[in-house]
Design an enzyme around this catalytic site. Structure first.
Site, PDB file in Angstrom:
ATOM      1  N   GLU A 140      27.918  11.843  56.031  1.00 24.96           N
ATOM      2  CA  GLU A 140      27.315  12.565  57.153  1.00 24.96           C
ATOM      3  C   GLU A 140      26.746  13.911  56.702  1.00 24.96           C
ATOM      4  O   GLU A 140      26.819  14.914  57.404  1.00 24.96           O
ATOM      5  CB  GLU A 140      28.323  12.745  58.300  1.00 24.96           C
ATOM      6  CG  GLU A 140      28.850  11.422  58.848  1.00 24.96           C
ATOM      7  CD  GLU A 140      29.801  11.593  60.015  1.00 24.96           C
ATOM      8  OE1 GLU A 140      30.026  12.745  60.439  1.00 24.96           O
ATOM      9  OE2 GLU A 140      30.315  10.573  60.516  1.00 24.96           O
ATOM     10  N   GLU A 168      30.796   3.960  60.290  1.00 25.21           N
ATOM     11  CA  GLU A 168      31.760   4.426  61.286  1.00 25.21           C
ATOM     12  C   GLU A 168      31.118   4.296  62.664  1.00 25.21           C
ATOM     13  O   GLU A 168      29.998   4.780  62.870  1.00 25.21           O
ATOM     14  CB  GLU A 168      32.148   5.894  61.083  1.00 25.21           C
ATOM     15  CG  GLU A 168      32.891   6.206  59.811  1.00 25.21           C
ATOM     16  CD  GLU A 168      33.268   7.689  59.723  1.00 25.21           C
ATOM     17  OE1 GLU A 168      33.352   8.351  60.790  1.00 25.21           O
ATOM     18  OE2 GLU A 168      33.462   8.179  58.607  1.00 25.21           O
TER      19      GLU A 168
END
Length: 325
Positions: free
Chosen positions: A141, A257
């Site tokens: 991320e 995720e």
């Protein structure tokens, strides 16, 4: 192996076998074919504590009634992998292992300069002894504006740097480990699905296909409250999916995720009687707009929200119906 056929894009197969790749002794690094990226979707999960107790992942398999094909969890700077934990969770090569690797309080420039090569040598030695592919997502991320390692135009963040410095750091880590014989490591370029003004444009930090094996995305439905509002799976992920697939025409996409809030839970957000997590999950598996997705990993934890797949009987039932066909 039990097969489940889901309408997520095309006939979708829950796979429990390991993904493409060769053991560490091989010098050949295979590329996924275009056909492989659209033929099936492998279901995976992160469960807190699974690293020390693999039975926690086994209990998820029992809950949904099918094998889990990917074990996903987290390492930080200084952790050396793969090792006994990965061997246990790989289940004899029948399950892929996916590691999010936080690179610590270190700048991109320091990685590109080789300042951490002694650490990389330890990982290379461990990888050479590991008999299966291992999927690794460095700086996970990285485009998020909450990360201290977010690449920025001025490179001013404490563990970050400029766009060019990020690309150089990624290329050094991957290239160095491959040169040391860690050819069974598979590299996952994994931004968040967020695309608002504060996030880094992913085309500016793309290190190039030569250094990437899988395109990854993370995205969650946080529900209503504060900056957040209820979003469907497609609303969360589709725009960034289009952005990331524009970087390369054939690499597979993994949802590394994902999760949804349980609207009936007061977990820092208002109770929402107008939505159902069970429907959110069902719609996720029915969505047909991301044909290159070949893996989906559920974040099965109660953390900022109750992301667990069995947060309600309805949510669990939706998983069981989708995964068992």
């Amino acid at each position: 192996m039990r097969r489940a056929y889901l309408p997520l894009v095309i006939a979708v197969t829950l796979a429990a076998v390991a993904g493409t790749g060769l053991p560490a002794a091989s010098a050949t690094r295979p590329r996924p074919s275009p056909a492989a990226t659209s033929a099936s979707v492998k279901f995976g999960a992160y469960v807190p504590g699974m690293e020390s107790d693999p039975q926690r992942l086994t209990r998820v398999e029992s809950a949904v009634g099918v094998p889990v094909g990917i074990a996903s969890y987290y390492y930080g700077y200084g952790d050396v992998f793969p090792g006994p934990t990965e061997l246990a969770l790989a289940n004899g090569g029948r399950r892929d292992v996916l590691i999010a690797w936080n690179m610590g309080h270190s700048t991109f420039r320091s990685w590109a300069a080789g300042d951490h090569d002694d650490y990389l040598d330890q990982i290379a030695a461990a990888a050479r002894s590991y008999p299966y592919p291992l999927y690794v997502r460095p700086w996970p991320e990285m485009n998020g504006d909450w990360q201290e390692f977010q690449p920025t135009p001025d490179g001013g963040l404490p563990a970050g740097g400029t766009y060019a410095e990020f690309r150089a750091a990624w290329q050094h880590v991957v290239g160095y480990l491959r040169a040391q014989g860690a050819t069974n490591l598979r590299w996952v370029f994994n931004p968040t699905a967020d695309t608002y003004a504060g996030t880094t444009p992913i085309d500016q930090i793309w290190p190039g296909r030569e250094y990437v094996d899988v395109l990854g995305l993370d995205g969650f439905n946080w529900g209503n409250g504060g900056f957040f509002h209820w979003q469907t799976f497609s609303e969360i992920l589709l725009q960034q999916y289009r952005n990331i697939t524009a970087l390369d025409p054939t690499l597979p996409v993994w949802i590394c995720e994902t999760g949804s809030k349980e609207p009936a839970e007061d977990d820092g957000a208002p109770v929402d009687r107008h939505h159902k997590k069970s429907q959110w999950v069902s719609d996720m598996f029915r969505f047909t707009g991301m044909p290159r997705v070949s893996a989906l990993v559920w974040f099965d934890a109660r953390k900022e929200r109750d992301w667990r797949l069995d947060s309600s009987s309805g949510s669990l039932l939706s998983f069981r119906k989708a995964l068992q066909g």
